[in-house]
Design an enzyme around this catalytic site. Structure first.
Site: not given
Length: 306
Positions: A19, A42, A100, A118, A159, A179
């Site tokens: 982050h 993600h 995020s 997601e 994604g 990620d």
């Protein structure tokens, strides 16, 4: 594979690294007036409760945001990151941690766009609910968007596949965060393949990849494979908070690999990473690595001039 739930790991040392780097990339994008698109392949649930549910089982936030919460000597990038989290905890108690998507939403401007993917059905539903609450709160405060179009779009789906349809973004400016959980070792290959395809469609975009540093072969080879992806340049930073356990279990180290990074990122990390090692480190195995360069040619092939 749909077993992974990021809520178990919210706020840990890997989240801190991911982050902080993501916020720095977004702040750099904000320096130009032209709008840009942030794509999260993600996205997770967006916000996580630290004082109950999954996060309270392993209390992994004690390896990350916990030790930083009350520090008075935070370097500026970390102070900005911690302040963002404190803003969502007005009581002063550390109850909620942003994923995020929330970090991006609070850093980006009104004219910029968020596109969030997601795959996990529960997390996709929670993510949508969380952003509906954000919009309702803004409306209750009398805040109305001045730009046309949907600023945040959330899609339940893969994604990796969804990214293709969004590139290049209309403004030709964009940041992509990738990620996946890497529970399926095929994720390593999919990340590399996705990046190669994305760079064909949008060569000037910035791509940030989070990855775990593990003993498994796919993880050890991953950075070298990313270095061969044909971007203009790359930066790789890792943070280890302790010596790996003999049994190989537990996440002690993670990395962020950035393709087409801004020139400001490396000098910032040179100053920041020693501080993170000092504050988050658990034993003599705590360390960081920071390297940058140009794409390397695959073994057996010559590299063409850029």
């Amino acid at each position: 594979m749909l077993s992974y739930r990021h809520a178990f790991h919210a706020g840990n040392h890997a989240d801190v690294l991911k982050h902080v780097v993501t916020l720095q990339l977004l702040q750099y994008m904000n320096q130009k007036d032209t709008p840009y698109m942030y794509i999260d392949t993600h996205a997770g649930a967006g916000v996580y409760a630290l004082d109950g549910g999954y996060a309270s089982k392993n209390v992994e936030y004690e390896t990350g945001i916990g030790p930083l919460w009350d520090r008075k000597d935070l370097p500026v990038p970390l102070a900005e990151y911690v302040q963002l989290i404190k803003a969502m905890n007005p009581s002063g108690k550390m109850r909620y941690y942003p994923g995020s998507p929330y970090c991006a939403d609070k850093t980006m401007r009104e004219q910029d766009r968020l596109r969030l993917f997601e795959l996990h059905p529960s997390d996709a539903r929670i993510l949508d609910e969380n952003f509906r609450k954000v919009e309702a709160h803004a409306a209750a405060q009398g805040q109305r968007p001045t730009t046309r179009g949907k600023r945040v779009m959330i899609q339940r789906g893969d994604g990796f596949l969804g990214l293709r349809a969004l590139l290049p973004p209309p403004s030709r400016r964009g940041l992509v965060l990738i990620d996946p959980p890497y529970e399926d070792k095929g994720d390593y290959r999919r990340v590399v393949d996705t990046l190669k395809d994305a760079l064909i469609r949008f060569a000037t975009g910035t791509y940030a990849v989070w990855y775990p540093v593990l003993q498994r072969m796919e993880s050890r080879q991953f950075p070298e494979k990313l270095k061969r992806v044909p971007a203009s340049s790359w930066l790789n930073v890792t943070l280890s908070i302790s010596t790996p356990s003999p049994d190989g279990f537990g996440l002690h180290s993670s990395g962020m690999f950035v393709l087409n990074p801004p020139w400001t990122l490396e000098p910032m990390l040179k100053e920041l990473m020693p501080y993170l090692v000092k504050v988050l480190g658990k034993d003599a195995g705590a360390s960081f690595t920071l390297e940058s360069g140009l794409p390397t040619a695959p073994v057996g092939k010559s590299r063409k001039p850029l």
